[in-house]
Design a protein around this motif. Structure first.
Motif, PDB file in Angstrom:
ATOM      1  N   THR A  95      59.942  30.090  -9.318  1.00 56.39           N
ATOM      2  CA  THR A  95      60.419  30.436 -10.650  1.00 56.39           C
ATOM      3  C   THR A  95      61.761  31.138 -10.499  1.00 56.39           C
ATOM      4  OG1 THR A  95      58.199  30.661 -11.576  1.00 56.39           O
ATOM      5  CG2 THR A  95      59.983  31.820 -12.705  1.00 56.39           C
ATOM      6  N   LEU A  96      62.795  30.590 -11.124  1.00 54.78           N
ATOM      7  CA  LEU A  96      64.143  31.129 -10.995  1.00 54.78           C
ATOM      8  C   LEU A  96      64.654  31.597 -12.349  1.00 54.78           C
ATOM      9  CD1 LEU A  96      65.767  28.312  -8.796  1.00 54.78           C
ATOM     10  CD2 LEU A  96      64.697  30.427  -7.999  1.00 54.78           C
ATOM     11  N   LEU A  97      65.419  32.675 -12.353  1.00 51.23           N
ATOM     12  CA  LEU A  97      66.214  33.089 -13.494  1.00 51.23           C
ATOM     13  C   LEU A  97      67.656  33.101 -13.025  1.00 51.23           C
ATOM     14  CD1 LEU A  97      63.296  34.562 -13.983  1.00 51.23           C
ATOM     15  CD2 LEU A  97      64.534  35.599 -15.885  1.00 51.23           C
ATOM     16  N   VAL A  98      68.456  32.195 -13.597  1.00 46.52           N
ATOM     17  CA  VAL A  98      69.801  31.949 -13.085  1.00 46.52           C
ATOM     18  C   VAL A  98      70.833  32.215 -14.169  1.00 46.52           C
ATOM     19  CG1 VAL A  98      71.274  30.311 -11.862  1.00 46.52           C
ATOM     20  CG2 VAL A  98      68.778  30.068 -11.717  1.00 46.52           C
ATOM     21  N   GLY A  99      71.779  33.088 -13.869  1.00 47.79           N
ATOM     22  CA  GLY A  99      72.913  33.338 -14.750  1.00 47.79           C
ATOM     23  C   GLY A  99      74.206  33.055 -14.010  1.00 47.79           C
ATOM     24  N   GLU A 100      75.303  33.203 -14.709  1.00 47.97           N
ATOM     25  CA  GLU A 100      76.599  32.970 -14.058  1.00 47.97           C
ATOM     26  C   GLU A 100      76.853  33.962 -12.925  1.00 47.97           C
ATOM     27  OE1 GLU A 100      79.960  31.450 -16.657  1.00 47.97           O
ATOM     28  OE2 GLU A 100      78.775  32.587 -18.119  1.00 47.97           O
ATOM     29  N   ASP A 101      76.285  35.166 -13.045  1.00 46.49           N
ATOM     30  CA  ASP A 101      76.552  36.210 -12.058  1.00 46.49           C
ATOM     31  C   ASP A 101      75.303  36.714 -11.350  1.00 46.49           C
ATOM     32  OD1 ASP A 101      79.360  36.334 -12.696  1.00 46.49           O
ATOM     33  OD2 ASP A 101      78.765  37.336 -14.549  1.00 46.49           O
ATOM     34  N   GLU A 102      74.142  36.101 -11.611  1.00 45.43           N
ATOM     35  CA  GLU A 102      72.920  36.573 -10.980  1.00 45.43           C
ATOM     36  C   GLU A 102      71.938  35.417 -10.780  1.00 45.43           C
ATOM     37  OE1 GLU A 102      73.646  38.732 -14.071  1.00 45.43           O
ATOM     38  OE2 GLU A 102      73.417  36.799 -15.033  1.00 45.43           O
ATOM     39  N   LEU A 103      71.148  35.543  -9.739  1.00 43.37           N
ATOM     40  CA  LEU A 103      70.097  34.569  -9.446  1.00 43.37           C
ATOM     41  C   LEU A 103      68.914  35.323  -8.868  1.00 43.37           C
ATOM     42  CD1 LEU A 103      70.443  31.103  -7.702  1.00 43.37           C
ATOM     43  CD2 LEU A 103      68.527  32.624  -7.241  1.00 43.37           C
ATOM     44  N   TYR A 104      67.754  35.180  -9.510  1.00 41.43           N
ATOM     45  CA  TYR A 104      66.541  35.831  -9.040  1.00 41.43           C
ATOM     46  C   TYR A 104      65.446  34.791  -8.850  1.00 41.43           C
ATOM     47  CZ  TYR A 104      68.493  40.333 -10.627  1.00 41.43           C
ATOM     48  OH  TYR A 104      69.267  41.444 -10.807  1.00 41.43           O
ATOM     49  N   ALA A 105      64.681  34.946  -7.776  1.00 37.69           N
ATOM     50  CA  ALA A 105      63.443  34.203  -7.584  1.00 37.69           C
ATOM     51  C   ALA A 105      62.292  35.184  -7.804  1.00 37.69           C
ATOM     52  CB  ALA A 105      63.370  33.609  -6.181  1.00 37.69           C
ATOM     53  N   VAL A 106      61.384  34.843  -8.726  1.00 35.91           N
ATOM     54  CA  VAL A 106      60.282  35.732  -9.072  1.00 35.91           C
ATOM     55  C   VAL A 106      59.075  35.389  -8.201  1.00 35.91           C
ATOM     56  CG1 VAL A 106      58.741  36.528 -10.902  1.00 35.91           C
ATOM     57  CG2 VAL A 106      61.121  35.943 -11.429  1.00 35.91           C
ATOM     58  N   VAL A 107      58.574  36.391  -7.491  1.00 35.27           N
ATOM     59  CA  VAL A 107      57.480  36.191  -6.537  1.00 35.27           C
ATOM     60  C   VAL A 107      56.416  37.253  -6.787  1.00 35.27           C
ATOM     61  CG1 VAL A 107      56.834  36.090  -4.103  1.00 35.27           C
ATOM     62  CG2 VAL A 107      59.104  35.299  -4.817  1.00 35.27           C
ATOM     63  N   ALA A 108      55.150  36.818  -6.901  1.00 30.59           N
ATOM     64  CA  ALA A 108      54.034  37.753  -7.069  1.00 30.59           C
ATOM     65  C   ALA A 108      53.268  37.869  -5.758  1.00 30.59           C
ATOM     66  CB  ALA A 108      53.100  37.266  -8.168  1.00 30.59           C
TER      67      ALA A 108
END
Length: 272
Positions: A95-108
């Motif tokens: 699951t990714l949340l991607v912006g022009e200046d940020e990228l996160y992978a959500v891990v439980a």
């Protein structure tokens, strides 16, 4: 540069990401918990909400949006431009949340949730361009549930303030509204609050069809089922021309004695 985030819940992680976001976000391949949490956070978000472009599996979206509580809030966000839902062709590794200046992978993991950030600006830019392109090319998800704000406004205007207040009271008491054994669906809820206020079946079913909740036939079938199970009674009301119309009444003392916050739990016990 974004930092890794470690929180107790998915909602906490997502809220932190939204607080840090500098522009719109593409949410790639979220699970049901992420979608529900995003909707819940976004409807009450205090601040400038980044546009949420959700790219998810269509079967998952259908399952999540079977819950009226989630779908009606999501429809409000879609109507207001705060969220867009599109169908993911294939999947992503996380699951990714991607912006022009940020990228996160959500891990439980166990009882904690982390958002692991990328720190390479070129990679983040490439990822945003890639997934923004996939989102723009994706099929729009058909969210059939009407927006909760429209439901409340039309219920207030067409049926009455007391019915709308009871409708809100029932929704606030529910954790889910699926009608699959875990909660009451939106048609059942509408009929119960109508019966609590002695509303005509014709009026509530016409409202429900006009606003987009369900057809008059679905309201009629659900009324028959609730009547057979003792939750609802009806009485005939003569009119000048045509067949008498039916006034809805609650059919059990435990329902009649319940306030709007208790109505759903009493009805749920009787249905099960």
């Amino acid at each position: 540069m974004s930092e890794n985030l470690l929180e107790r819940t998915t909602a906490d992680v997502l809220r932190s990401i939204l607080d840090e976001a500098t522009g719109d976000l593409v949410v790639v391949d979220p699970n049901g918990t992420v979608i529900e949490s995003l909707v819940d956070i976004a409807v009450d978000y205090d601040g400038d909400l980044p546009a949420l472009n959700v790219l998810a599996d269509d079967r998952l979206l259908k399952d999540v949006m079977d819950d009226f509580l989630v779908a009606a809030d999501a429809a409000d966000l879609v109507d207001d431009g705060g969220m867009a839902l599109r169908e993911l062709d294939g999947d992503a590794d996380n699951t990714l949340l991607v912006g022009e200046d940020e990228l996160y992978a959500v891990v439980a993991a166990d009882e904690q949730v982390a958002a692991l950030s990328a720190d390479d600006d070129e990679f983040i830019a490439d990822a945003y361009e890639t997934y923004r392109g996939r989102f723009d090319d994706a099929e729009r998800f058909n969210l059939r549930t009407p927006a909760i704000s429209r439901i409340r406004t039309t219920l207030d205007e067409d049926i009455g303030e007391a019915v709308r207040a009871d409708f809100d009271g029932v929704l606030e008491s529910l954790e889910t509204a699926r009608g699959d054994g875990d909660g009451l669906d939106e048609v059942t809820i509408s009929l119960l609050v109508a019966a609590k206020n002695d509303v005509l079946l014709y009026d509530i079913s016409k409202w429900g069809e006009d606003v987009g909740i369900a057809s008059k036939a679905t309201f009629s079938r659900t009324k028959t089922r609730l009547e057979e199970m003792g939750l609802i009674d009806t009485e005939k009301v003569p009119i000048d021309v045509g067949r008498p119309r039916l006034r809805l009444k609650l059919g059990d003392d435990s329902l009649r004695d319940a306030d709007s916050g208790e109505l759903a739990s009493v009805a749920h016990r009787m249905l099960n």
